[in-house]
Design a protein around this motif. Structure first.
Motif, PDB file in Angstrom:
ATOM      1  N   GLU A  63       5.921  -4.427  15.245  1.00 51.26           N
ATOM      2  CA  GLU A  63       4.625  -4.060  14.688  1.00 51.26           C
ATOM      3  C   GLU A  63       4.595  -4.102  13.145  1.00 51.26           C
ATOM      4  O   GLU A  63       3.697  -4.732  12.579  1.00 51.26           O
ATOM      5  CB  GLU A  63       4.261  -2.699  15.301  1.00 51.26           C
ATOM      6  CG  GLU A  63       3.123  -1.882  14.835  1.00 51.26           C
ATOM      7  CD  GLU A  63       1.990  -2.562  14.148  1.00 51.26           C
ATOM      8  OE1 GLU A  63       1.466  -3.585  14.614  1.00 51.26           O
ATOM      9  OE2 GLU A  63       1.605  -2.063  13.093  1.00 51.26           O
ATOM     10  N   PRO A  64       5.548  -3.483  12.428  1.00 48.61           N
ATOM     11  CA  PRO A  64       5.451  -3.529  10.954  1.00 48.61           C
ATOM     12  C   PRO A  64       5.663  -4.938  10.404  1.00 48.61           C
ATOM     13  O   PRO A  64       6.254  -5.803  11.067  1.00 48.61           O
ATOM     14  CB  PRO A  64       6.594  -2.615  10.484  1.00 48.61           C
ATOM     15  CG  PRO A  64       7.143  -1.954  11.683  1.00 48.61           C
ATOM     16  CD  PRO A  64       6.709  -2.715  12.883  1.00 48.61           C
ATOM     17  N   ASN A  65       5.160  -5.151   9.191  1.00 44.74           N
ATOM     18  CA  ASN A  65       5.332  -6.455   8.535  1.00 44.74           C
ATOM     19  C   ASN A  65       6.727  -6.557   7.947  1.00 44.74           C
ATOM     20  O   ASN A  65       7.179  -5.645   7.267  1.00 44.74           O
ATOM     21  CB  ASN A  65       4.324  -6.614   7.389  1.00 44.74           C
ATOM     22  CG  ASN A  65       2.902  -6.562   7.899  1.00 44.74           C
ATOM     23  OD1 ASN A  65       2.612  -7.043   8.996  1.00 44.74           O
ATOM     24  ND2 ASN A  65       2.015  -5.954   7.127  1.00 44.74           N
ATOM     25  N   ILE A  66       7.372  -7.701   8.214  1.00 41.80           N
ATOM     26  CA  ILE A  66       8.708  -7.931   7.674  1.00 41.80           C
ATOM     27  C   ILE A  66       8.550  -8.731   6.388  1.00 41.80           C
ATOM     28  O   ILE A  66       8.011  -9.837   6.419  1.00 41.80           O
ATOM     29  CB  ILE A  66       9.599  -8.687   8.700  1.00 41.80           C
ATOM     30  CG1 ILE A  66       9.629  -7.916  10.024  1.00 41.80           C
ATOM     31  CG2 ILE A  66      10.997  -8.918   8.145  1.00 41.80           C
ATOM     32  CD1 ILE A  66      10.214  -8.687  11.196  1.00 41.80           C
ATOM     33  N   PHE A  67       8.985  -8.193   5.259  1.00 40.58           N
ATOM     34  CA  PHE A  67       8.823  -8.884   3.973  1.00 40.58           C
ATOM     35  C   PHE A  67      10.039  -9.734   3.674  1.00 40.58           C
ATOM     36  O   PHE A  67      11.121  -9.456   4.122  1.00 40.58           O
ATOM     37  CB  PHE A  67       8.625  -7.861   2.847  1.00 40.58           C
ATOM     38  CG  PHE A  67       7.190  -7.356   2.768  1.00 40.58           C
ATOM     39  CD1 PHE A  67       6.495  -7.013   3.901  1.00 40.58           C
ATOM     40  CD2 PHE A  67       6.558  -7.199   1.551  1.00 40.58           C
ATOM     41  CE1 PHE A  67       5.196  -6.529   3.834  1.00 40.58           C
ATOM     42  CE2 PHE A  67       5.261  -6.719   1.467  1.00 40.58           C
ATOM     43  CZ  PHE A  67       4.588  -6.376   2.613  1.00 40.58           C
ATOM     44  N   GLY A 120       0.871  -1.192   0.000  1.00 41.91           N
ATOM     45  CA  GLY A 120       0.000   0.000   0.000  1.00 41.91           C
ATOM     46  C   GLY A 120       0.895   1.226   0.000  1.00 41.91           C
ATOM     47  O   GLY A 120       1.690   1.434  -0.914  1.00 41.91           O
ATOM     48  N   GLY A 121       0.833   2.010   1.081  1.00 42.27           N
ATOM     49  CA  GLY A 121       1.683   3.202   1.158  1.00 42.27           C
ATOM     50  C   GLY A 121       3.096   2.881   1.615  1.00 42.27           C
ATOM     51  O   GLY A 121       3.948   3.755   1.655  1.00 42.27           O
ATOM     52  N   GLY A 122       3.353   1.636   2.020  1.00 42.90           N
ATOM     53  CA  GLY A 122       4.694   1.250   2.470  1.00 42.90           C
ATOM     54  C   GLY A 122       5.060   1.865   3.818  1.00 42.90           C
ATOM     55  O   GLY A 122       6.238   2.033   4.128  1.00 42.90           O
ATOM     56  N   SER A 123       4.032   2.186   4.637  1.00 46.68           N
ATOM     57  CA  SER A 123       4.327   2.872   5.898  1.00 46.68           C
ATOM     58  C   SER A 123       4.377   1.930   7.095  1.00 46.68           C
ATOM     59  O   SER A 123       4.634   2.372   8.210  1.00 46.68           O
ATOM     60  CB  SER A 123       3.278   3.960   6.149  1.00 46.68           C
ATOM     61  OG  SER A 123       1.995   3.384   6.161  1.00 46.68           O
ATOM     62  N   ASN A 124       4.132   0.650   6.858  1.00 45.76           N
ATOM     63  CA  ASN A 124       4.164  -0.292   7.980  1.00 45.76           C
ATOM     64  C   ASN A 124       4.898  -1.570   7.573  1.00 45.76           C
ATOM     65  O   ASN A 124       4.510  -2.660   7.940  1.00 45.76           O
ATOM     66  CB  ASN A 124       2.728  -0.601   8.429  1.00 45.76           C
ATOM     67  CG  ASN A 124       2.683  -1.163   9.826  1.00 45.76           C
ATOM     68  OD1 ASN A 124       3.347  -0.654  10.734  1.00 45.76           O
ATOM     69  ND2 ASN A 124       1.933  -2.234  10.018  1.00 45.76           N
ATOM     70  N   VAL A 125       5.959  -1.383   6.784  1.00 49.49           N
ATOM     71  CA  VAL A 125       6.687  -2.557   6.263  1.00 49.49           C
ATOM     72  C   VAL A 125       8.198  -2.375   6.414  1.00 49.49           C
ATOM     73  O   VAL A 125       8.696  -1.253   6.448  1.00 49.49           O
ATOM     74  CB  VAL A 125       6.372  -2.798   4.760  1.00 49.49           C
ATOM     75  CG1 VAL A 125       4.959  -3.301   4.561  1.00 49.49           C
ATOM     76  CG2 VAL A 125       6.613  -1.549   3.930  1.00 49.49           C
ATOM     77  N   ILE A 126       8.868  -3.524   6.514  1.00 45.32           N
ATOM     78  CA  ILE A 126      10.330  -3.540   6.521  1.00 45.32           C
ATOM     79  C   ILE A 126      10.715  -4.352   5.288  1.00 45.32           C
ATOM     80  O   ILE A 126      10.467  -5.564   5.239  1.00 45.32           O
ATOM     81  CB  ILE A 126      10.858  -4.206   7.812  1.00 45.32           C
ATOM     82  CG1 ILE A 126      10.311  -3.469   9.051  1.00 45.32           C
ATOM     83  CG2 ILE A 126      12.380  -4.231   7.827  1.00 45.32           C
ATOM     84  CD1 ILE A 126      10.469  -4.235  10.342  1.00 45.32           C
ATOM     85  N   LEU A 127      11.256  -3.673   4.282  1.00 46.08           N
ATOM     86  CA  LEU A 127      11.489  -4.336   2.997  1.00 46.08           C
ATOM     87  C   LEU A 127      12.962  -4.697   2.813  1.00 46.08           C
ATOM     88  O   LEU A 127      13.849  -3.901   3.156  1.00 46.08           O
ATOM     89  CB  LEU A 127      11.064  -3.412   1.845  1.00 46.08           C
ATOM     90  CG  LEU A 127       9.610  -2.922   1.839  1.00 46.08           C
ATOM     91  CD1 LEU A 127       9.365  -2.022   0.625  1.00 46.08           C
ATOM     92  CD2 LEU A 127       8.630  -4.091   1.815  1.00 46.08           C
ATOM     93  N   PRO A 128      13.231  -5.879   2.215  1.00 43.90           N
ATOM     94  CA  PRO A 128      14.621  -6.242   1.903  1.00 43.90           C
ATOM     95  C   PRO A 128      15.096  -5.474   0.669  1.00 43.90           C
ATOM     96  O   PRO A 128      14.300  -4.807   0.011  1.00 43.90           O
ATOM     97  CB  PRO A 128      14.510  -7.741   1.595  1.00 43.90           C
ATOM     98  CG  PRO A 128      13.135  -7.888   1.033  1.00 43.90           C
ATOM     99  CD  PRO A 128      12.275  -6.875   1.739  1.00 43.90           C
TER     100      PRO A 128
END
Ligand code: EPU
Length: 346
Positions: free
Chosen positions: A342-346, A61-69
């Protein structure tokens, strides 16, 4: 009408797309195959191809609750479905149906312009409408769950669109059915039910401070403005310092554990949370362990709010997760409490 006229416009493919601007940590991230989804009808065909080719996939979505590799392999669906419509209005409530790609804060501001107060305590939360119910966003005494009527999503297991009632969404503190079943649903539309009856919710300490003496009956717009001002002061603007809001959930513990802890730490900050449970202020726990304002390489703990981890420059997911681990270990050692990311880890 022939079938070609009925076929949805194919989603736009952007190969090897840079996502630095689409994750609020501002990590340098590339998506192998990014598709911009601007209509729900584009999803079934794309998911069919993904399934046939056995490609990994995820939704952003807005990428505000994610931890991206650094690299997102396979397919990344960028949810840009627009639009909001008032679909029902009567003496008791108004139902508004909103596309998953709409910016959350813009939607909240729009409801106030339409004279539909209710969501003002949730102003300035970053992200999209489609992502908001997944973690049941909440702030200043309100949660999105209080206003959900139903959610439309594509079920990647049944390969069909489904509509989930509010009850079927199993909302709880920063939790939902979607979060409990990761990698299954793609939220396309959210229907909100806003009651006509409105009263200000001012029980949260920061708002009590703001209004109780001066103006005990503020308007929804005044609350909206106050929440924006409080958040801007406490939380870093992701455009300036990369972050994902609260990095840990406020831990919920038993009353027995709470009694034991408060004896050892009389200043412990907590709130009642249902029968026999207490919710602790994770920011306070982290602050007490001395992490506030600390910096480890390119990442650190925000100087005004210990619950927020920040990326000062060219940090990565590994840097943030390493810092998070050291905080979790210390808080466990000092308070015997487990902090959940809390954020989603991808
Ligand atoms: N505190 C400290 N030191 C700190 C941070 C907090 O002592 O460094 C204390 C505060 O003084 C306060 C208590 O801890 O007494 C709670 O802090 P605060 O009021 O700032 O709220 P929070 O519990 O840290 C939660 C949500 C926020 C939401 C605010 C306001 C979670 C995980 N976080 O934060 O949500 O905006 O309440 O309702 O529930 C988010 O999820 O990204 C988010 C920002």
């Amino acid at each position: 009408m022939n079938s070609a006229q009925n076929a949805p416009i194919p989603p736009k493919l952007m190969p090897n797309m840079a996502l630095k601007q689409r994750n609020t940590f501002g990590f340098e991230v590339y998506a192998e195959l990014a598709y911009e989804i601007s209509a729900a009808e584009q999803i079934p065909g794309l998911m069919q191809q993904i399934s046939e080719k056995k490609l990994p996939w995820r939704v952003l979505g807005g990428g505000s609750n994610v931890i991206l590799p650094r690299v997102l392999s396979g397919v990344t669906l960028l949810m840009n479905i627009p639009g909001h419509d008032i679909t029902q209005s009567n003496a008791n409530h108004t139902v508004i149906t909103v596309g998953a790609g709409v910016n959350w804060h813009d939607f909240v501001a729009w409801t106030l312009v339409q004279n539909l107060p209710g969501l003002e305590n949730l102003a300035l939360i970053p992200g999209t409408v489609g992502a908001a119910p997944i973690q049941n966003i909440g702030a200043y005494g309100a949660e999105i769950a209080d206003y959900i009527d139903s959610i439309e999503a594509f079920d990647s297991v049944a390969h069909a669109f489904v509509t989930l009632s509010k009850e079927a969404c199993h909302f709880a503190y920063r939790d939902s059915y979607f979060k409990q079943n990761p990698h299954r649903y793609i939220v396309t539309k959210v229907a909100f039910k806003i009651p006509q009856a409105w009263k200000p919710r001012l029980q949260y300490a920061d708002l009590v401070k703001q209004f109780s003496d001066t103006d005990p009956t503020p308007s929804a717009q005044e609350i909206f403005d106050a929440v924006c001002a409080i958040r801007s002061k406490k939380l870093p603007d992701p455009k300036v310092i990369g972050n994902a809001g609260s990095f840990f959930q406020n831990p919920i513990i038993s009353e027995a554990q709470y009694k034991h802890l408060i004896e050892q730490h009389p200043k412990l900050i907590s709130y009642p949370e249902g029968v026999g449970k207490r919710k602790l202020a994770a920011g306070w726990l982290i602050d007490q362990c001395g992490f506030k304002g600390q910096r480890i390489g390119p990442v650190g703990v925000y100087e005004n709010q210990a619950l927020v981890l920040v990326n000062h420059g060219d940090g990565t997911a590994e840097n943030i997760l390493q810092l998070a681990k050291s905080i979790q270990v210390k808080v466990q050692e000092v308070f015997g409490v487990e902090l959940e990311i809390e954020p989603n880890i991808f």
